[in-house]
Every structure is written in structure tokens, then in C-alpha cells.
Design an enzyme around this catalytic site. Sequence first.
Site, short mmCIF file in Angstrom:
data_model
loop_
_atom_site.label_atom_id
_atom_site.label_comp_id
_atom_site.label_asym_id
_atom_site.label_seq_id
_atom_site.Cartn_x
_atom_site.Cartn_y
_atom_site.Cartn_z
N ALA A 241 28.43 24.10 140.10
CA ALA A 241 29.00 23.93 138.75
C ALA A 241 28.61 22.60 138.11
O ALA A 241 28.96 22.36 136.95
CB ALA A 241 30.53 24.03 138.82
N ASP A 242 27.87 21.76 138.82
CA ASP A 242 27.52 20.45 138.29
C ASP A 242 26.45 20.57 137.20
O ASP A 242 25.36 21.10 137.44
CB ASP A 242 27.02 19.54 139.41
N ILE A 243 26.77 20.07 136.02
CA ILE A 243 25.86 20.21 134.87
C ILE A 243 24.57 19.44 135.10
O ILE A 243 23.48 19.89 134.70
CB ILE A 243 26.56 19.73 133.58
#
Length: 287
Positions: A241-243
Site C-alpha cells: 500500500a506504500d505510495i
Amino acid sequence: MWEERIRIEPPYDFDRVLDRLSMDPLHHVRLEEREVSIPLRNQNNDPFVVTVKGMGTKTAPEFLLSGKSDKDFAIKETMRIFQWDFSLVDVQTHFRSTNIAEIFEAHDGTPIVLEFSLYGCLMKCIIHQQLNLKFAHTLTERFVHTFGEKIDGVWFYPAPEKVAQLDYSDLRELQFSGRKAEYVIDTSKLIAEGKINLEELQNMEDAAILKELVKIRGVGPWTVQNLLLFGLGRPNLFPFADIGIQNALKKHFQLERKPTFEEMEILSKEWSPYLSYASLYLWRSIE
């Protein structure tokens, strides 16, 4: 005053370590001198400072450690934080035949460096949630400058017992949102009351830690994954989920849009058992 010279197995790029550490304004880094002073607490929770100076090169890494007290404990903690007993040779060899080999070649010898304390790491992760990096650092700096302490020019995060006694309004005055103020103080209360034992996490499996910590209000999978990676140094984590990672993958693979979780699973399949290093090197590729 004590000093100790330490040599480790190459490759180890200490200049890249210092460069990344210097991104956090709370870190006491002196790039020209190739030094960083780190805040530590001994087994009695007394604060003291250790200075680490790079003396060698990437291919012949050597360091000079110095401090005023707790020599044996300081050396052990510094070894753990800078991951000096972990061989990057195996990591580099593993990624040489993968789809991100170019990134690993460009950042050869870059280690995972841990946050200086587990509690500080958890607080930093909670504060950084859903904020752009610049304001996240500003907010964390205000938190530490207001409630922490400074010793020999080095800032220490406040103890959980001190944060547990704060009112939510104390953090709201620093521009914390109401919910984030609650998350920081309430989590600190659980630690101060012994309902969460951060030291016990060292002996738990990743999945068990995730299951336990997401029960805490305001602590989600992203926060736990970052704690596992930068607090505990677990080697095989990939925060889907890390942009930043999504953007790095988009850039490296020349995608028209950020990849889906399913696409990320396919792209990252060959990176195990060193997913954490893939995460770090992907972040580095766009920093």
C-alpha cells in the site's frame, strides 16, 4: 571517553546511509565529517549518545565508535541498528538476476538501517500516516522538541510514560489532528501500562506481530509493516500500500499508471526472501 574501531564485510556504503539518515531533521548527521551521533538508552533506560564515524570505503568498510559510557551495550546496539552483522553479498547476488537488477547495481552496498528505538519508530510511523513527507517530519520534530530531551546536541524521543500523561490538546497545539493525537497518546498509555511490550516483539513472528498490533486503534498494516522493517529489521517485507513503492515500480517498469496489488505480487515474486531490501532500494530509486 571510549573508542572502538570496527571492520565489517563489504560492500557497505556508509555515505548512502548518512545521506538517507540526513533526510530526517531529528538525526544528528555531519556529512562532511562522515559522522552520525545516535541516541541510545541503556538497560536502566538512562539516555546516552554514541558517535559513529566512517573511516573506510564501500569496499573496505571501517568505523570508529565513541562514547562516554556503556561501551559494550553501545557497540551491540550500534551493530544491530546499522545491521553490521548482515551480509549484503547474498542480497546483491540474489537480485543480480531479477527484474530490478539495475536498481540494485545502482545502489550497491546500501543496507537497511534501523530506527534508534522501537518506541520512537512506532511513534514516527503513527505520526507519518497519510501525510506528505515534509509535513510528517515537521510534525515529528515538533513532537520531539516539545516533549523529548536533548543531550550532547542529540534529540531523544520522549518516554512513553511522559506521552501517556499528555492531554490530546497538547498535541493539537502542535497541529496534530484530533485522531492522530489520540492514537499517539493512547498507544503510549498501553505501552506505559505494560499492555504492550515492545521488547517482546523481537521474539515474535511477523504475522503474530501484525495480528497483535492492528488491534490498537490507529495502527494499521502499513504502520506495522514499517515497524517490522525499520524497527525490527525483518528482511522479507513488502508494503504493497506504500505510495512511494508504487511510484518507483511505475517509473522502473515504465507503466502508464501505478500498479495494482495483483501486479505488484507478480512483479515481486522473485524478490523473496529479501523483499525488505527491494522495498528500500525502490524507495532509494526515487528519493
